[in-house]
Each structure stands twice: as C-alpha cells, then as structure tokens.
Design an enzyme around this catalytic site. Structure first.
Site, mmCIF file in Angstrom:
data_model
loop_
_atom_site.group_PDB
_atom_site.id
_atom_site.type_symbol
_atom_site.label_atom_id
_atom_site.label_comp_id
_atom_site.label_asym_id
_atom_site.label_seq_id
_atom_site.Cartn_x
_atom_site.Cartn_y
_atom_site.Cartn_z
ATOM 1 C CB THR A 143 7.824 4.240 15.325
ATOM 2 O OG1 THR A 143 7.478 3.191 14.430
ATOM 3 C CG2 THR A 143 7.711 5.548 14.583
ATOM 4 C CB SER A 178 1.399 6.403 8.237
ATOM 5 O OG SER A 178 1.945 6.623 9.529
ATOM 6 C CE1 TYR A 180 2.749 7.180 15.978
ATOM 7 C CE2 TYR A 180 3.191 5.437 14.397
ATOM 8 C CZ TYR A 180 3.365 5.984 15.647
ATOM 9 O OH TYR A 180 4.169 5.350 16.559
ATOM 10 C CG HIS A 181 4.994 5.331 10.878
ATOM 11 N ND1 HIS A 181 3.850 4.785 10.375
ATOM 12 C CD2 HIS A 181 5.474 4.428 11.767
ATOM 13 C CE1 HIS A 181 3.635 3.585 10.927
ATOM 14 N NE2 HIS A 181 4.615 3.350 11.775
ATOM 15 C CE LYS A 184 6.180 7.682 17.813
ATOM 16 N NZ LYS A 184 5.765 7.851 19.214
HETATM 17 N N1 USQ Z 1 -1.024 -5.469 8.433
HETATM 18 C C1 USQ Z 1 -1.632 -6.543 7.790
HETATM 19 N N2 USQ Z 1 -2.847 -6.954 8.259
HETATM 20 C C2 USQ Z 1 -3.472 -6.370 9.321
HETATM 21 C C3 USQ Z 1 -2.844 -5.280 9.968
HETATM 22 C C4 USQ Z 1 -1.615 -4.857 9.490
HETATM 23 O O1 USQ Z 1 -1.115 -7.111 6.837
HETATM 24 O O2 USQ Z 1 -4.586 -6.816 9.675
HETATM 25 C C5 USQ Z 1 0.317 -5.033 7.980
HETATM 26 C C6 USQ Z 1 0.440 -3.574 7.619
HETATM 27 O O3 USQ Z 1 0.085 -3.323 6.283
HETATM 28 C C7 USQ Z 1 1.915 -3.291 7.923
HETATM 29 C C8 USQ Z 1 2.253 -4.270 9.048
HETATM 30 O O4 USQ Z 1 1.201 -5.235 9.052
HETATM 31 O O5 USQ Z 1 2.697 -3.609 6.808
HETATM 32 C C9 USQ Z 1 2.327 -3.621 10.426
HETATM 33 O O6 USQ Z 1 1.125 -2.941 10.669
HETATM 34 P P1 USQ Z 1 0.646 -2.560 12.153
HETATM 35 O O7 USQ Z 1 -0.743 -2.002 12.053
HETATM 36 O O8 USQ Z 1 0.863 -3.679 13.097
HETATM 37 O O9 USQ Z 1 1.727 -1.461 12.562
HETATM 38 P P2 USQ Z 1 1.902 0.071 12.166
HETATM 39 O O10 USQ Z 1 0.708 0.682 11.552
HETATM 40 O O11 USQ Z 1 3.168 0.174 11.395
HETATM 41 O O12 USQ Z 1 2.075 0.760 13.566
HETATM 42 C C10 USQ Z 1 2.350 0.036 14.775
HETATM 43 C C11 USQ Z 1 1.953 0.916 15.954
HETATM 44 C C12 USQ Z 1 2.809 2.165 15.956
HETATM 45 C C13 USQ Z 1 4.280 1.768 15.947
HETATM 46 C C14 USQ Z 1 4.577 0.859 14.757
HETATM 47 C C15 USQ Z 1 5.978 0.333 14.724
HETATM 48 O O13 USQ Z 1 0.567 1.243 15.874
HETATM 49 O O14 USQ Z 1 2.482 2.955 17.078
HETATM 50 O O15 USQ Z 1 5.045 2.928 15.845
HETATM 51 O O16 USQ Z 1 3.708 -0.287 14.843
HETATM 52 S S1 USQ Z 1 6.576 0.192 13.074
HETATM 53 O O17 USQ Z 1 5.602 -0.549 12.261
HETATM 54 O O18 USQ Z 1 7.848 -0.479 13.108
HETATM 55 O O19 USQ Z 1 6.685 1.526 12.573
#
Ligand code: USQ
Length: 381
Positions: A143, A178, A180-181, A184
């Site tokens: 990720t 997090s 989770y991250h 990874k």
């Molecule tokens: N966010 C909002 N509003 C929401 C949901 C999320 O503002 O309703 C924000 C979060 O605070 C964050 C961003 O959007 O800053 C991304 O959140 P997300 O829930 O879409 O993604 P994340 O928790 O980071 O995890 C997801 C997948 C995970 C993957 C990751 C890629 O669940 O499996 O590894 O995206 S990354 O984000 O590049 O690490």
C-alpha cells in the site's frame, strides 16, 4: 500460467480471478471468508455482496475456464503448503490480508488479528514458495500508505542515501498512520529479507485507495459482481462518497480535507497485476511499483464528485467533520509512479464520465443503502 490467488473472494481478488481466468490461465483460488465474517460481526453489510466462491467458480467453469477453489486459511502453513505443492503455481498473487485501517484501530483484539493475519499469511507464503519452487513469482499487494506523508518526494520503493561521502541504496523510509498500514510495512520487510536470503522473486505493489467496479458482461449477466462496501470500516473514500451522494447524504470530509493520496481505478489495478505477472523480477530481486494513477486531496475528490453528479441532477453536499484518524491534514505529497507507466499502463483517469458511470451503478442498488453504517465510529486516539 498457473496462478494461485490468495484472498480470491475479496473486492480485488474476485475481479482479478475473472480477468485472469478468461485469459486462459489455470487458477487456484484460495479464501477462508474471514472478511465476510468480520463484516457480518460488525453489521456492515456491503451494497453489493458477491456470491461465495464455490458458486462463482461453477460459473467460470461453465464458461470453459480452468479454475478451482479451496477454503483455506493462509495462516495455516500445512494446509497452504499442501495445496500449493499440489497445484505447482508459476505465480501467486497475495491479497489474503485484512485491508482496513479503521478495523485495525478499533482495539487490541482487532489490532492483533490484523497484525497476525497479515504477517502470518505473508510468512507462510514465503516459506511455501521457498520449499516448493523458488522460481515462483510472488506478487504481493502492499500500500502507498506504507510511505506515509513525508516532506520529501516519495520514490518507488528505494532511495539512494549519501552519508559522509559514501552512498547506499536503501528501501525508502516508511512511516504509516494506522496499524493496518504498519502491518504492510512489516510484510515488505519480511519479503525483502527473504528475497535477500533465498533469491526469491517478488513484486510488491504499493497501491493507493482503489475505486470502482469491474462491470464486465460475465459478471453482470450472472449476478457475480464484486463486493462493494461503503461503510466506515470497510469502504474506501471515493466509493463512500458516491454512495453518500446517491443516498442524499453529505460527503464526509475528515478534518481539513487536505490529506493527499494516490488513487487508482479498479480496472487499472487489474492491468497492473497483468503487467506484474508478465514482468517477473530476476531471482533475488524485489520489484516495488507504486500503483496509483492520480493524486488528489480529499477536498479535490469531493469537489470532483459534486461537480460530475450535477450532470445527472444529483446535488451533493460536502461536509467537514472532525477527523476520527490521527493523520497529517496538511502536507507535501509528490509520489513517483513511473514503473507501471514504463511497463505500458495507460491510466484510466477520474473523469466526470467515470464518476457518473459509478454513480449509475450505485443507483441500481439505492434501496439497499443503509444510512446508519456510514458515519465513522472508530477514533484513532
Ligand atoms: N476519508 C475522508 N472521508 C471519508 C473516508 C476517508 O475524508 O469518508 C479520508 C481519510 O481520512 C484518508 C483518505 O480519505 O485521509 C483515504 O482514506 P480511505 O479510507 O479511502 O483509505 P485508507 O484507510 O488509507 O485505506 C485504503 C484501503 C487500504 C489501502 C489504502 C491505500 O482500505 O487497504 O491500503 O487505501 S493508501 O491510502 O494509499 O494507503
């Protein structure tokens, strides 16, 4: 190719299986439905729930595909070993991990399950491949969140460090926000250690948040769509925004909304898997690809959704709410993503047309939207 897919029931696993099965590969699909069980336990019913794999595999077989399914927990070394030993894969795609940052931050039990499931499955896979066939290509889903949000450009996996007039190439520093991250990051460390020790061939894909659905004819004609989540634990931001807009609810921006991430359409994600399969590393080499196509802040993402959906007369409201997460809300972000482009990826960008297409898909399930499972409930601290 003979390809095993671990975690083949999931949001990415099942579309990957369909994509590769119709390209005449011989597939072994492995999953133990752990994510389905967690979603049920937390009452987080997805908008679209894919049928179970035994049914899906029957359909693939009836279309001439060579595919089998085994219900195996990848944390069980003996079962995974016996299954892979019999199948003798040329490549294994490893998706069999708990993928939710909010889930991993709920409490001790959830944190430990995430850590032990993700590390144990990666560890077991490495040992199976080492024991059965070291030439087998491991493709592991990592990720972009492993890198965090550093105040310097994010390179693709590696960085040259000059220190006191000497140079060394290191793995790019990782600092996640997090558990989770963080699991990874530990996976990546494990893989890199075993690549160095045993000359394995590994590709680690640093993927950003994925959006969309694979809406091919085989899946839609037979009701075999992939699972689509929009709840606060298992849904990712853009998929959530689309559901919120369709349901007439505000798009929830966490905090200031200046958090920037690299995003990717699920169809491009599948292409990246094809590219990785066709470009295996040499023995003893770890390939790391940053798997995203565009960078957006959450504010930009919400504005894009709002303005695209105006075209189909949906007027979406945008609402900033207190950020339940502990993450930088204003930061530099410039991540490289040239490896996959060089291999031939032609990005499918987030146009109004793509947003409207996804919204129309969600509209088909509008009656199933449960407004009570959207608001974030898990606080980081
Ligand atoms: N966010 C909002 N509003 C929401 C949901 C999320 O503002 O309703 C924000 C979060 O605070 C964050 C961003 O959007 O800053 C991304 O959140 P997300 O829930 O879409 O993604 P994340 O928790 O980071 O995890 C997801 C997948 C995970 C993957 C990751 C890629 O669940 O499996 O590894 O995206 S990354 O984000 O590049 O690490």
């Amino acid at each position: 190719m003979k390809i095993a897919i671990l975690g083949a029931d999931g949001y990415l696993g099942w579309p990957t299986a369909v994509n590769l099965a119709f390209k005449k590969n011989k597939l072994l699909l492995i999953d133990n439905y752990v994510k389905r069980r967690l979603m049920t336990n937390f009452n987080k019913k997805p908008l679209v729930l894919s049928p179970k794999l035994d049914k899906k595999v029957k359909y693939l077989k009836s279309h001439g595909c060579q595919v089998n399914y085994e219900n195996i927990d990848c944390c069980n070394y003996d079962k995974l070993y016996n299954s892979l030993k019999k199948f003798k894969p040329d490549a294994v795609i490893h998706y069999a991990e708990l993928p939710s940052a909010p889930y991993s931050m709920i409490g001790e039990k959830e944190a430990w399950l995430t850590l032990q499931n993700n590390l144990r499955s990666t560890f077991n896979l490495v040992w199976c491949v080492k024991a059965i066939n070291k030439n087998c290509h491991i493709i592991k889903l990592g990720t972009m969140g492993e890198y965090g949000t550093p105040n310097i450009d994010i390179e693709e996996g590696w960085i040259n460090v000059k220190h006191n007039n000497r140079n060394q190439k290191f793995m790019y520093p990782r600092q996640a926000s997090s558990l989770y991250h963080t699991s990874k990051i530990m996976d990546t460390d494990l893989l890199w250690f075993y690549v160095r020790m045993y000359d394995l061939r590994v590709t680690d894909l640093m993927q950003g948040p994925v959006y969309g659905v694979l809406d091919n004819e085989f899946m839609s004609n037979n009701n075999l769509q992939n699972t689509y989540s929009y709840d606060d634990i298992f849904g990712t931001v853009l998929n959530r925004f689309i559901v919120q807009a369709v349901a007439g609810m505000p798009l929830t921006i966490y905090g200031s909304g200046n958090q920037i991430r690299g995003y990717i359409n699920i169809k491009d994600s599948l292409k990246c898997i094809d590219l990785a399969l066709n470009n295996p590393p040499k023995a003893g080499k770890l390939n790391i690809n940053n798997q995203f196509t565009e960078q957006f802040s959450v504010n930009q993402l919400a504005k894009k959704v709002k303005s695209a959906l105006k075209e189909i007369n949906i007027s979406a409201e945008i609402k900033k709410i207190i950020n339940p997460r502990k993450e930088k809300e204003k930061h530099y972000y410039n991540a490289k993503n040239t490896n996959l482009l060089k291999l031939g990826l032609k990005p499918r960008l987030l146009t109004n047309k793509e947003i409207i297409k996804l919204a129309n898909y969600v509209i088909g399930y509008k009656k199933k939207i449960n407004k009570n499972i959207i608001k974030p409930k898990t606080k980081w601290v």
